[in-house]
Scaffold this motif. Structure first.
Motif, PDB file in Angstrom:
ATOM      1  N   GLY A 168       0.703  -1.050  -0.208  1.00  0.00           N
ATOM      2  CA  GLY A 168      -0.067   0.174   0.148  1.00  0.00           C
ATOM      3  C   GLY A 168       0.861   1.288   0.118  1.00  0.00           C
ATOM      4  N   ALA A 169       0.310   2.429   0.008  1.00  0.00           N
ATOM      5  CA  ALA A 169       0.841   3.724   0.112  1.00  0.00           C
ATOM      6  C   ALA A 169       1.731   3.990   1.329  1.00  0.00           C
ATOM      7  CB  ALA A 169      -0.106   4.567  -0.437  1.00  0.00           C
ATOM      8  N   SER A 170       2.635   4.755   1.245  1.00  0.00           N
ATOM      9  CA  SER A 170       3.319   5.350   2.233  1.00  0.00           C
ATOM     10  C   SER A 170       2.526   6.154   2.953  1.00  0.00           C
ATOM     11  CB  SER A 170       4.686   5.522   1.843  1.00  0.00           C
ATOM     12  OG  SER A 170       5.409   6.258   2.925  1.00  0.00           O
ATOM     13  N   PRO A 171       2.848   6.512   4.352  1.00  0.00           N
ATOM     14  CA  PRO A 171       2.173   7.715   5.061  1.00  0.00           C
ATOM     15  C   PRO A 171       2.808   8.894   4.530  1.00  0.00           C
ATOM     16  CG  PRO A 171       2.636   6.196   6.643  1.00  0.00           C
ATOM     17  CD  PRO A 171       3.167   5.599   5.397  1.00  0.00           C
ATOM     18  N   ASN A 172       3.886   9.069   3.938  1.00  0.00           N
ATOM     19  CA  ASN A 172       4.576  10.173   3.696  1.00  0.00           C
ATOM     20  C   ASN A 172       3.967  10.515   2.076  1.00  0.00           C
ATOM     21  OD1 ASN A 172       6.091  10.616   5.856  1.00  0.00           O
ATOM     22  ND2 ASN A 172       7.510   9.182   5.031  1.00  0.00           N
ATOM     23  N   GLU A 173       3.455   9.499   1.393  1.00  0.00           N
ATOM     24  CA  GLU A 173       2.690   9.721   0.135  1.00  0.00           C
ATOM     25  C   GLU A 173       1.350  10.542   0.098  1.00  0.00           C
ATOM     26  OE1 GLU A 173       2.897   6.151  -2.207  1.00  0.00           O
ATOM     27  OE2 GLU A 173       4.838   5.603  -1.566  1.00  0.00           O
ATOM     28  N   VAL A 174       1.186  11.090  -0.786  1.00  0.00           N
ATOM     29  CA  VAL A 174      -0.035  12.021  -0.827  1.00  0.00           C
ATOM     30  C   VAL A 174      -1.102  11.215  -1.212  1.00  0.00           C
ATOM     31  CG1 VAL A 174      -1.037  14.351  -2.072  1.00  0.00           C
ATOM     32  CG2 VAL A 174       1.344  14.344  -1.586  1.00  0.00           C
ATOM     33  N   SER A 175      -0.779  10.053  -1.825  1.00  0.00           N
ATOM     34  CA  SER A 175      -1.911   9.243  -2.398  1.00  0.00           C
ATOM     35  C   SER A 175      -2.648   8.652  -1.245  1.00  0.00           C
ATOM     36  CB  SER A 175      -1.519   8.021  -3.267  1.00  0.00           C
ATOM     37  OG  SER A 175      -0.255   7.320  -2.790  1.00  0.00           O
ATOM     38  N   ASP A 176      -2.056   8.551  -0.017  1.00  0.00           N
ATOM     39  CA  ASP A 176      -2.579   7.803   1.112  1.00  0.00           C
ATOM     40  C   ASP A 176      -3.819   8.944   1.553  1.00  0.00           C
ATOM     41  OD1 ASP A 176      -2.708   6.030   3.505  1.00  0.00           O
ATOM     42  OD2 ASP A 176      -2.501   8.095   4.656  1.00  0.00           O
ATOM     43  N   PRO A 177      -4.924   8.440   1.855  1.00  0.00           N
ATOM     44  CA  PRO A 177      -6.084   9.380   2.206  1.00  0.00           C
ATOM     45  C   PRO A 177      -5.871   9.970   3.270  1.00  0.00           C
ATOM     46  CG  PRO A 177      -7.061   7.135   1.411  1.00  0.00           C
ATOM     47  CD  PRO A 177      -5.410   7.148   1.786  1.00  0.00           C
ATOM     48  N   LEU A 178      -5.305   9.465   4.440  1.00  0.00           N
ATOM     49  CA  LEU A 178      -5.223  10.105   5.811  1.00  0.00           C
ATOM     50  C   LEU A 178      -4.021  11.274   5.211  1.00  0.00           C
ATOM     51  CD1 LEU A 178      -5.511  10.632   8.785  1.00  0.00           C
ATOM     52  CD2 LEU A 178      -3.499   8.800   8.997  1.00  0.00           C
ATOM     53  N   MET A 179      -2.946  11.076   4.707  1.00  0.00           N
ATOM     54  CA  MET A 179      -1.878  12.193   4.388  1.00  0.00           C
ATOM     55  C   MET A 179      -2.557  13.202   3.544  1.00  0.00           C
ATOM     56  SD  MET A 179       1.001  12.977   4.890  1.00  0.00           S
ATOM     57  CE  MET A 179       2.049  14.267   4.221  1.00  0.00           C
ATOM     58  N   ARG A 180      -3.383  12.794   2.761  1.00  0.00           N
ATOM     59  CA  ARG A 180      -4.275  13.877   1.953  1.00  0.00           C
ATOM     60  C   ARG A 180      -4.968  14.880   2.909  1.00  0.00           C
ATOM     61  NH1 ARG A 180      -5.221   9.833  -2.111  1.00  0.00           N
ATOM     62  NH2 ARG A 180      -7.502   9.939  -1.425  1.00  0.00           N
ATOM     63  N   GLN A 181      -5.709  14.253   3.651  1.00  0.00           N
ATOM     64  CA  GLN A 181      -6.522  15.102   4.506  1.00  0.00           C
ATOM     65  C   GLN A 181      -5.717  16.067   5.537  1.00  0.00           C
ATOM     66  OE1 GLN A 181      -8.941  12.579   7.254  1.00  0.00           O
ATOM     67  NE2 GLN A 181      -9.782  14.464   8.121  1.00  0.00           N
ATOM     68  N   GLU A 182      -4.656  15.590   5.777  1.00  0.00           N
ATOM     69  CA  GLU A 182      -3.973  16.229   6.822  1.00  0.00           C
ATOM     70  C   GLU A 182      -2.905  17.345   5.714  1.00  0.00           C
ATOM     71  OE1 GLU A 182      -3.593  16.362  10.099  1.00  0.00           O
ATOM     72  OE2 GLU A 182      -5.103  14.590  10.149  1.00  0.00           O
ATOM     73  N   PHE A 183      -2.854  17.088   4.664  1.00  0.00           N
ATOM     74  CA  PHE A 183      -1.993  18.001   3.750  1.00  0.00           C
ATOM     75  C   PHE A 183      -3.169  19.282   3.544  1.00  0.00           C
ATOM     76  CE2 PHE A 183      -1.104  19.457  -0.425  1.00  0.00           C
ATOM     77  CZ  PHE A 183       0.350  19.945  -0.450  1.00  0.00           C
ATOM     78  N   ARG A 184      -4.375  18.935   3.160  1.00  0.00           N
ATOM     79  CA  ARG A 184      -5.452  19.921   3.057  1.00  0.00           C
ATOM     80  C   ARG A 184      -5.541  20.817   4.405  1.00  0.00           C
ATOM     81  NH1 ARG A 184      -8.221  15.628   0.261  1.00  0.00           N
ATOM     82  NH2 ARG A 184      -9.492  15.265   2.374  1.00  0.00           N
ATOM     83  N   ARG A 185      -5.512  20.181   5.466  1.00  0.00           N
ATOM     84  CA  ARG A 185      -5.567  21.025   6.499  1.00  0.00           C
ATOM     85  C   ARG A 185      -4.465  21.828   6.705  1.00  0.00           C
ATOM     86  NH1 ARG A 185      -7.566  16.623  11.286  1.00  0.00           N
ATOM     87  NH2 ARG A 185      -9.744  16.377  10.399  1.00  0.00           N
ATOM     88  N   ALA A 186      -3.270  21.471   6.568  1.00  0.00           N
ATOM     89  CA  ALA A 186      -1.918  22.375   6.431  1.00  0.00           C
ATOM     90  C   ALA A 186      -2.032  23.309   5.577  1.00  0.00           C
ATOM     91  CB  ALA A 186      -0.637  21.424   6.254  1.00  0.00           C
ATOM     92  N   VAL A 187      -2.542  23.037   4.362  1.00  0.00           N
ATOM     93  CA  VAL A 187      -2.527  24.107   3.394  1.00  0.00           C
ATOM     94  C   VAL A 187      -3.491  25.362   3.751  1.00  0.00           C
ATOM     95  CG1 VAL A 187      -3.408  24.547   0.990  1.00  0.00           C
ATOM     96  CG2 VAL A 187      -1.873  22.518   1.460  1.00  0.00           C
ATOM     97  N   VAL A 188      -4.826  25.020   4.274  1.00  0.00           N
ATOM     98  CA  VAL A 188      -5.773  25.781   4.967  1.00  0.00           C
ATOM     99  C   VAL A 188      -5.104  26.873   5.852  1.00  0.00           C
ATOM    100  CG1 VAL A 188      -7.874  26.078   5.995  1.00  0.00           C
ATOM    101  CG2 VAL A 188      -7.760  24.466   4.125  1.00  0.00           C
TER     102      VAL A 188
END
Length: 372
Positions: A27-47
């Motif tokens: 599966g995807a690494s936690p450091n990869e943007v393809s991971d759903p959890l990572m994408r969610q945290e990345f969106r929060r950081a961007v906001v």
């Protein structure tokens, strides 16, 4: 190397390499943007980063933003005149705007042509009189031990100006103030020419599902600003004319200049009234005790007339702003942004009030729809 998958744990698989068991992560690494959890945290950081960047940008560009808002206020005044003229002249908007601008220019130019020499002389005399009276007051207060020894009213004025907040580089000099005023007037004229274009442009910057609500809010803001400016101009005219006539009757020096100052400072309620009263009383007492009492009585009479007759009548068709709220906003905005902030404090308060009221109204509507 031979690889076989046997009994994999969640997100892992077992491989063999020359007889050795090797655990392989699937599966995807936690450091990869393809991971759903990572994408969610990345969106929060961007906001959050976007909010910080927006706040920093506002701090850097606050003075140009205030100038643009002042231009909107000028456009509101011109638009109010155009709408009022449209009730009696069924001609195009451009022609009505031209008439309003020409009338305003003729009024200003005519006033200075007819009374220019008198006004110039009275302004010079006013500065000398106020400084003399201020130094006398400082000396008396110093003698009574109320304030420490100072260099005079000029030093006190500098200290007071420092407490009001920093002045912008746009208004730090006479040239900067003149340039700022030209920018404000030109922006106001452009905004007033075709307000619908700028309104549609603002709506395009809002998500499609929010445009209807945004259009209603800015329409109400425009109506509120027009009413507020109409009330301010009416109060300014009444206060200036009454002050001039009353001071002229009482023989107070520089009555015309004091009337003009009273009219201009009437644009800033509360603070403007105190400044006008201080100037009138100082000039009045420079000519004698009886003249000073007459000046003080004139100020009290004009303020009472404005507060109990003009303001209530105008308030019926304008925005209702509590005095404590406007004064608090004036102190806060002037401390943050200087002179420009003090001038636009009331219109800014009115706009924010409209936005908050509309937000509360929408929340109430949603609550009723949910209950139904």
């Amino acid at each position: 190397m031979s690889v076989s998958v046997t009994d994999p744990a969640p997100h892992t698989a077992i491989a063999t390499d020359e007889g050795r068991r090797v655990e392989v992560v699937q599966g995807a690494s936690p450091n990869e943007v393809s991971d759903p959890l990572m994408r969610q945290e990345f969106r929060r950081a961007v906001v959050w980063l976007g909010l910080v960047a927006a706040m920093a940008l506002v701090v850097v560009l606050i003075q140009p933003i205030l100038i643009i808002f002042a231009g909107l206020i000028v456009a509101t005044i011109l638009d109010g005149g155009v709408r009022l003229l449209g009730r009696v002249l069924p001609i195009g908007r451009g022609w009505r705007l031209l008439i309003v601008v020409l009338v305003a220019l003729l009024f200003v130019i005519g006033t200075f042509v007819l009374t220019g020499v008198q006004i110039t002389g009275q302004f010079a005399q006013l500065r000398s009189t106020v400084e003399t009276q201020g130094n006398r007051a400082v000396q008396w207060l110093t003698g009574q031990g109320i304030i420490p020894q100072t260099g005079g009213v000029a030093d006190l004025a500098k200290q007071a100006a420092g407490q009001l907040g920093r002045l912008s580089s746009y208004v730090g000099t006479a040239l900067g103030a003149a340039t700022t005023m030209v920018f404000i007037l030109v922006l106001g004229l452009f905004f007033a020419m075709e307000p619908d274009i700028y309104g549609r442009g603002l709506q395009w910057m809002v998500p499609a599902e929010k445009r209807r609500e945004f259009a209603i809010t800015i329409s109400r803001m425009g109506t509120t600003l027009r009413r507020l400016m109409a009330g301010r101009l009416t109060g300014m005219a009444a206060e200036g004319v009454l002050t001039w006539i009353a001071l002229e009757i009482g023989g107070v020096p520089m009555a015309l200049v004091l009337g003009i100052i009273a009219a201009l400072l009437a644009f800033i309620p509360n603070i403007g009234a105190f400044v006008t009263g201080a100037l009138m009383i100082a000039v009045g007492f420079s000519a004698g005790t009886h003249t000073g009492i007459w000046a003080a009585g004139t100020w009290a009479l004009v303020q009472s007339f404005d507060g109990y007759i003009v303001v209530p009548i105008v308030a019926r068709r304008t925005v209702d702003l509590p005095p404590a709220l406007t004064l608090s906003m004036q102190i806060l905005v002037s401390a943050l942004f200087g002179v420009i902030g003090l001038v636009i404090a009331d219109p800014l308060t009115a706009v924010l009030k409209v936005a908050l009221e509309r937000s509360s109204e929408r929340a109430a509507q949603k609550g009723e729809e949910g209950a139904a």
